[in-house]
Every structure is written in C-alpha cells, then in structure tokens.
Write an enzyme that holds these catalytic residues in place. Structure first.
Site, PDB file in Angstrom:
ATOM      1  N   ARG A 106       0.844  -1.211   0.000  1.00  0.00           N
ATOM      2  CA  ARG A 106       0.000   0.000   0.000  1.00  0.00           C
ATOM      3  C   ARG A 106       0.873   1.252   0.000  1.00  0.00           C
ATOM      4  O   ARG A 106       0.518   2.269  -0.572  1.00  0.00           O
ATOM      5  CB  ARG A 106      -0.929  -0.008   1.218  1.00  0.00           C
ATOM      6  CG  ARG A 106      -1.974  -1.115   1.171  1.00  0.00           C
ATOM      7  CD  ARG A 106      -2.923  -1.032   2.343  1.00  0.00           C
ATOM      8  NE  ARG A 106      -3.925  -2.089   2.299  1.00  0.00           N
ATOM      9  CZ  ARG A 106      -3.839  -3.245   2.974  1.00  0.00           C
ATOM     10  NH1 ARG A 106      -2.782  -3.489   3.740  1.00  0.00           N
ATOM     11  NH2 ARG A 106      -4.784  -4.146   2.884  1.00  0.00           N
ATOM     12  N   HIS A 143      -2.948  -0.168   8.803  1.00  0.00           N
ATOM     13  CA  HIS A 143      -3.547  -0.936   7.711  1.00  0.00           C
ATOM     14  C   HIS A 143      -2.401  -1.348   6.790  1.00  0.00           C
ATOM     15  O   HIS A 143      -2.304  -0.897   5.656  1.00  0.00           O
ATOM     16  CB  HIS A 143      -4.546  -0.044   6.968  1.00  0.00           C
ATOM     17  CG  HIS A 143      -5.382  -0.784   5.958  1.00  0.00           C
ATOM     18  ND1 HIS A 143      -5.990  -1.978   6.217  1.00  0.00           N
ATOM     19  CD2 HIS A 143      -5.708  -0.471   4.679  1.00  0.00           C
ATOM     20  CE1 HIS A 143      -6.663  -2.370   5.148  1.00  0.00           C
ATOM     21  NE2 HIS A 143      -6.490  -1.474   4.197  1.00  0.00           N
TER      22      HIS A 143
END
Ligand code: APR
Length: 309
Positions: free
Chosen positions: A87, A174
């Site tokens: 990410r 995350h």
C-alpha cells in the site's frame, strides 16, 4: 442528510450503492475526474430504485458544486494496488489526489465529517487532517472495520462457526504492522485459544494481515471493494445516526494505550461529530507492544506526508 463519495471507482461506487440502498440519506453525490463515469453510474443506480425499493437521490458529477453542504464525505479517490505492490507504494500518487480532493471538499462542505479510505490508509488520513486543518476528531480512516471483518472470516472458516458468532478486533496500521488481537477473539462463547492451537491462530493472524494482498493477487487489475465498501458505509451510518457504536477505525490518538499524536487503528465511538471517544481494551502485553510498534512505524511517514503534495 447528504453524503458525498469522491472516486467513482469500484470502492466508491459500491459505497454509494450501499449507502443509497440503506436509505438513511436523502442524497448521495459521487464525484470523479473521469467525464461521464459518476453521471452514468448515478443514473444506473437511480434506475434500480423502483426495483430495490429505496428513494435516496444519487447525483454523479465531475464538479464539486453538487457536493455542497454534505454532512459526511468519503474519500476513495486514488490508485489501487497492483499485484506485488505494498500500500505504501501508492503514497506519492495518492497523496496528490487526496490532498486535492480534501481542498475541494473543504471549499464546499467545511462542516462535514471526513472518512478516508484511499491507501496507504493511515498516511492518507493524516494528510486529509493536515490539508483540511479540521479538528482531528472530524477525520476518520477506514481500515480496522475491514481488517476485523477479514479476521472474523478466517476464524469462521477455520472453526466452522458462523462469522456472525465470531467476536474479534484488529488494531494498529492498515499494513505490515496491523495488530489482529487473538486474546480478545471469541468463537461462540469460547476464547479462540480453547478452540484452535497456537499454530492455527498464528496462521489466521498472518492471513488477516495479507487479506488485501491475496485479493489483489487474484484480481490482478484492482483491489478489494465489497468488504471495504461495507465497512465504509457502516461508518457513515454510525456518524449520520449518531449511534455511538464502537468500531475499529483509524483515529487520532492522544495518550490512549500510552500512544500520542498519531493516526492509528483503535476502537472508537462514532457519532455526529466524528470520533466521540477512543476505547481502551485490555490487551495482552505482546499485543500492546505490537500496537506501540505500529504507532512508531506510521508516525514518521504521517509527520511529513505533506512533502508528497
Ligand atoms: N478526483 C476524483 N477522483 C479521482 C481522482 C481525483 N483527483 N483521481 C483518481 N480518481 C478516481 C479515478 O478516476 C477512479 O474512478 O478514483 C477512482 C479509483 O477507482 P478504482 O481504480 O476502481 O480504485 P478502487 O478500487 O475504487 O480503490 C480506490 O481505495 O482501497 C483503496 O487502495 C485503494 O487507494 C485505492 C482506493
């Protein structure tokens, strides 16, 4: 009640659909830079109303004028991952997009609560807070709801117990330093460690951390959006209805868990003003340590995230 979703991609459009079908908003507006995309999707969803039986208005546009006076704004604009990417690889391109979107939304809906879902999530949430200059409790990131749902899914698959009877939570970032919390998992009424051995639990924790990457690897041309949009829509609902529900979200932490001044995945009470309070759960020592490690891992990038603008 008016909700805006920016980004009419897979994540954004599915979020719009879920919010509209749930029926708690009068109007949902959807904005994207691609000409015709939000308009076409909005028209298609509007035509589903007689079949689905809801009356929420859905408006698609390339112009932020339609978003004026929104109560909640969801930012989904940005590139998704490709197989093999982390990410964090998205930070440069998505920071520019999220920065721009935040400025545009501030011009039209300065009183809104902002829910950020673009990746890398913890950094994009911090960026939205910086660019908007809004009080920190009005900016929330969506990640923990999704990661928790994935954790519950894997526990359910391993134990054969319905996912609706699994209690679980994930905290932290995350990303690499996500902190699924096995000590708080309950399967039916039983603690997870009474049902699975340590090796099985470790495997589930790792699968949860890799949950997004597994789907990216299979899809090859995009990332997950069904469970992510469910998570975002649930958060919007909690804010709009001032529910006070406690959800794992990315929130500004001010001393809870011995952590300060960083956006991090923690359980928080959601209400009309955004974050109404952070809840401190009793964690095992190694879980608390992992949460503090996660905070340090995201702190530096968050501090200078505006250098990517
Ligand atoms: N303003 C508005 N919309 C934009 C902008 C911008 N500046 N830049 C890009 N977009 C739009 C694109 O045109 C596209 O329609 O964002 C949308 C992204 O859609 P998808 O490529 O389908 O990606 P999606 O799966 O929706 O994911 C969006 O959520 O989970 C995260 O990592 C994911 O960051 C990604 C985001």
């Amino acid at each position: 009640m008016k909700i805006t979703v920016v980004g009419a991609g897979f994540y954004g459009s599915t979020t719009v659909q879920r919010i509209a079908e749930a029926g708690y908003a009068d109007e949902v507006t959807m904005v994207d830079i691609i000409e015709g995309k939000p308009q076409g999707l909005a028209l298609d969803m509007m035509q589903s109303r007689p079949i689905e039986g809801f009356t929420t208005r859905i408006v698609g546009s390339n112009d932020y004028a339609v978003t004026a006076g929104s109560d909640v704004c969801v930012i989904t604009a940005g590139l998704p991952r490709k197989p093999g990417m982390s990410r964090m690889d998205l930070i440069e391109v998505n920071a520019k997009i999220v920065g721009d979107v935040t400025r545009q939304l501030m011009a039209t809906s300065p009183d809104a609560v902002f829910i950020v879902v673009s990746n890398p999530l913890d950094e994009m949430t911090a960026l939205c807070a910086k660019v908007s200059g809004l009080p920190k409790e009005r900016i929330i990131g969506q990640a923990g709801m999704l990661d928790t749902a994935r954790f519950k899914h894997f526990v359910s698959e391993a134990t054969g117990v319905s996912p609706l009877e699994v209690e679980a939570i994930t905290l932290g970032s995350h990303g690499e330093t996500m902190v699924p919390v096995p000590s708080l998992v309950k399967v039916g009424d039983k603690p997870l460690r009474d049902v699975l051995d340590q090796g099985q639990i470790d495997e589930i924790v790792q699968k949860t951390r890799d949950g997004g990457a597994e789907i990216v690897g299979l899809l090859k041309t995009g990332s997950a959006y069904y469970a992510p949009s469910s998570a975002a829509a649930k958060m919007v609902e909690a804010v709009v209805q001032d529910s006070g529900d406690v959800m794992p979200v990315c929130a500004w932490v001010e001393g809870q868990y011995g952590i300060k001044d960083v956006y991090l995945g923690v359980p928080a009470r959601l209400g009309r003003g955004g974050i109404a309070g952070i809840v401190e759960l009793p964690l095992a020592d190694d879980e608390l340590e992992a949460l503090r490690t996660a905070a340090e891992a995201v702190r530096t990038k968050q501090a200078d995230v505006d250098s990517f603008l």
